[in-house]
Design an enzyme around this catalytic site. Structure first.
Site, PDB file in Angstrom:
ATOM      1  NE  ARG A   1      -2.229   8.612 -10.066  1.00 16.27           N
ATOM      2  CZ  ARG A   1      -2.293   8.448  -8.617  1.00 16.27           C
ATOM      3  NH1 ARG A   1      -2.523   7.336  -7.893  1.00 16.27           N
ATOM      4  NH2 ARG A   1      -4.200   8.180  -9.130  1.00 16.27           N
TER       5      ARG A   1
ATOM      6  CG  ASP B   1      -5.669   9.101   5.378  1.00 18.33           C
ATOM      7  OD1 ASP B   1      -4.273  10.310   6.627  1.00 18.33           O
ATOM      8  OD2 ASP B   1      -6.388   9.448   5.327  1.00 18.33           O
TER       9      ASP B   1
ATOM     10  CD  GLU C   1      -2.493   1.677   0.284  1.00 19.70           C
ATOM     11  OE1 GLU C   1      -2.259   1.859  -0.723  1.00 19.70           O
ATOM     12  OE2 GLU C   1      -3.841   1.732   1.399  1.00 19.70           O
ATOM     13  CG  ASP C   2      -0.725   4.878  -1.681  1.00 21.81           C
ATOM     14  OD1 ASP C   2      -1.795   4.615  -1.437  1.00 21.81           O
ATOM     15  OD2 ASP C   2      -1.559   5.603  -2.764  1.00 21.81           O
TER      16      ASP C   2
ATOM     17  CG  PHE D   1      -3.216  15.749   0.673  1.00 21.35           C
ATOM     18  CD1 PHE D   1      -4.300  14.781   1.009  1.00 21.35           C
ATOM     19  CD2 PHE D   1      -3.228  16.107  -0.797  1.00 21.35           C
ATOM     20  CE1 PHE D   1      -4.535  13.816   0.396  1.00 21.35           C
ATOM     21  CE2 PHE D   1      -3.991  14.753  -2.145  1.00 21.35           C
ATOM     22  CZ  PHE D   1      -4.472  13.490  -1.292  1.00 21.35           C
TER      23      PHE D   1
END
Ligand code: IMP
Ligand code: MG
Length: 184
Positions: free
Chosen positions: A168, A106, A102-103, A155
């Site tokens: 990205r 959160d 997973e990146d 963020f």
């Protein structure tokens, strides 16, 4: 509409730091699965594409790669909390060794949903790694077994991670800061 001129991106994690940490994680994963016949590496699209590409090149194991995609933030910065699978795995994972990539974790709702689904398919062993973790934002008790970097409640974009589909392609991780109307 998102105005991509209304914010700047401030450096948070350099490309060199990512590189070094991904190498360390690859060593740990290779060690963890050293006796496997085959490891199915599952990337969560789309944010994990760069991380998974770098990571699998460093795994000294027999590897297969698959992807799963969930519904996203709908171009906002708010987690939707209702997670939908928009693209499922191509392969079966029952009885397989699995690495979930997973990146960023959160609120944790995405990972929670995906792990519940994958566990219901009865993999032999499942390890979860995330490049980034924002523990202060967590709303579920899900956690990754292996985390690249813990980051503050900002963020972030880059290294595969987007804001409204952009940024990205940055080679590092940066934090989005919105400009005041006077451009400062
Ligand atoms: P969660 O369900 O709230 O844990 O969010 C998980 C997903 O939201 C991640 O896989 C990312 O795709 C996205 N996300 C969470 N935080 C950020 C961020 O800071 N920047 C960009 N995307 C994010
Ligand atoms: Mg994601």
């Amino acid at each position: 509409m998102i105005d991509h001129a209304s914010y700047v991106i401030e450096d948070l994690v350099s490309a060199a730091a990512i590189d070094a940490r991904v190498k360390e994680m690859a060593v740990e994963i290779t060690q963890h699965f050293r006796d496997t016949d085959k490891l199915v590496v599952i990337g969560l699209l789309r944010g994990s594409f760069m991380f998974i590409a770098d990571l699998v090149r460093l795994l000294d194991l027999p590897v297969e790669v698959d992807f799963i995609e969930t519904s996203s933030y709908n171009d906002t910065m708010e987690s939707s909390r209702e997670v939908r699978i928009t693209k499922d795995l191509r392969g079966e994972i029952e009885g397989q060794d699995v690495l979930v990539v997973e990146d960023i974790v959160d609120t944790g709702h995405t990972l929670n949903h995906v792990l519940t689904l994958l566990e219901s398919r009865r993999p032999a062993r499942m390890l979860v790694c995330a490049l980034l973790d924002k523990p202060s934002r967590r709303e579920t008790d899900v956690r990754a077994d292996l985390v690249g970097f813990e980051i503050p409640d900002k963020f972030v974009v880059g290294y595969g991670i987007d804001y409204a589909q952009r940024n990205r392609n940055l080679p590092h991780i940066g934090a989005v800061r919105f400009l005041e109307p006077d451009g400062q």
